[in-house]
Scaffold this active site. Structure first.
Site, PDB file in Angstrom:
ATOM      1  N   LYS A  71       0.807  -1.230   0.000  1.00  0.00           N
ATOM      2  CA  LYS A  71       0.000   0.000   0.000  1.00  0.00           C
ATOM      3  C   LYS A  71       0.842   1.283   0.000  1.00  0.00           C
ATOM      4  O   LYS A  71       0.537   2.203  -0.761  1.00  0.00           O
ATOM      5  CB  LYS A  71      -0.981   0.005   1.182  1.00  0.00           C
ATOM      6  CG  LYS A  71      -2.093  -1.032   1.030  1.00  0.00           C
ATOM      7  CD  LYS A  71      -3.049  -0.976   2.210  1.00  0.00           C
ATOM      8  CE  LYS A  71      -4.002  -2.157   2.204  1.00  0.00           C
ATOM      9  NZ  LYS A  71      -5.019  -2.056   3.248  1.00  0.00           N
ATOM     10  N   ASP A 108     -10.046   2.156   2.711  1.00  0.00           N
ATOM     11  CA  ASP A 108     -10.122   1.375   3.953  1.00  0.00           C
ATOM     12  C   ASP A 108     -10.907   2.110   5.048  1.00  0.00           C
ATOM     13  O   ASP A 108     -11.750   1.512   5.724  1.00  0.00           O
ATOM     14  CB  ASP A 108      -8.717   1.066   4.486  1.00  0.00           C
ATOM     15  CG  ASP A 108      -8.000   0.033   3.629  1.00  0.00           C
ATOM     16  OD1 ASP A 108      -8.684  -0.811   3.017  1.00  0.00           O
ATOM     17  OD2 ASP A 108      -6.761   0.069   3.580  1.00  0.00           O
TER      18      ASP A 108
END
Ligand code: ATR
Length: 277
Positions: A71, A108
């Site tokens: 990420k 997220d």
């Protein structure tokens, strides 16, 4: 922002990725709209990541999800970051604007907030919220949580200095404090979110005995087929409001789907299907 719609190739980059349910989830989303979506897993070593992403989009890839450990690297590959992804310094969704123009978003935090607030009916606004952990998972969700205007957020971590660094970085967005686990106030919190990797080892951070009360919502960002160690621990301390991160997983995926295809799928039927698996 333009979105990629219709058929296309989509992938999840990770290392490892074999355990992922994302192809199943995106497959069920696609069926809701009669879309033809080819969503595959790509296990890529960190040193190959940048090259693989660029190749994927040059060869016509429609969009990509990114999971651990890539990420932060994904935030370096894209040409433009959303404000949230910039804060998180991490990207879990890459949107294709053209073969060489990539946009990075982090869904997220929205996934977590949507699951807490909309699916589970948790009042995050005005709450006292305790977050366990201070790694990338916490960095990814702090800004969207703070947007809900909790009364306060405490970040507690095994290594308190990491919690203090996050506090300093995000304190312009709301009331945040930092401590070790045993520095946590020994009275019931409204919401406790576990974002440590301890769960994966079947361990639970050592919190003071009264941190969980009967009304405390305990949310584990980790998930598995069975209840996690943190959920069992929370129930042993008297709350029946213990949840795992399946809803967050499905909601963050729905946000990615929206970015790629311009429509947001219904998430409840997909969560039900995961439950039945
Ligand atoms: P992620 O991206 O999943 O957040 P990370 O950046 O490696 O991964 O962070 C892992 C988090 O889990 C950290 O907060 C870590 O605590 P430290 O900062 O002290 O390392 C926490 N963690 C890992 N194992 C743990 C354990 N056994 N008990 C408590 N916390 C643990």
């Amino acid at each position: 922002m333009s979105v990629q719609t219709g058929p296309g190739r989509y992938v999840l980059f990770g290392h490892p990725v074999g355990h992922s349910w994302s192809p199943f989830i995106h497959g069920l989303f696609a069926r809701q709209f009669d879309h033809v979506v080819d969503y595959k897993l790509r296990d890529v070593a960190p040193e190959e990541f940048r090259h693989e992403v660029i190749n994927f989009f040059v060869e016509g890839g429609g969009g990509a999800n990114v999971t651990l450990p890539h990420k932060p690297a994904a935030a370096e590959v894209v040409n433009e970051l959303s404000a949230r992804a910039e804060r998180a310094r991490a990207v879990n969704t890459i949107v294709r604007r053209s073969a060489t123009e990539l946009y990075g978003e982090n869904t997220d935090g929205v996934g977590l907030v949507t699951d807490l607030v909309r699916n589970l009916g948790v009042a995050v606004a005005g709450s006292r919220l305790l977050i366990l952990g201070a790694g990338g998972a916490v960095r990814g969700v702090l800004a969207p949580l703070l947007e809900q205007e909790p009364r306060e957020i405490r970040i507690a971590n095994r290594t308190p200095e990491r919690a203090e660094r996050l506090r300093d970085e995000f304190s312009d967005l709301g009331e945040i404090s930092a401590s070790s686990f045993d520095g946590v106030d020994d009275r019931p919190w409204d919401v406790i979110v576990n974002a440590t990797a301890a769960s994966l080892a079947g361990e639970v951070p050592a919190l003071p005995p009264n941190a969980v009360g009967p009304d405390t919502v305990c949310y584990d960002m980790a998930y598995g087929r069975n209840d996690t160690a943190f959920m069992r621990w929370a129930r042993d301390r008297g709350t029946d409001r213990a949840f795992k991160g399946w809803g967050m997983l499905v909601e963050q995926a729905a946000e990615s789907y929206l970015l790629w295809h311009g429509v947001r799928p219904a998430t409840r039927p997909v969560m039900d299907a995961l439950e039945r698996l």
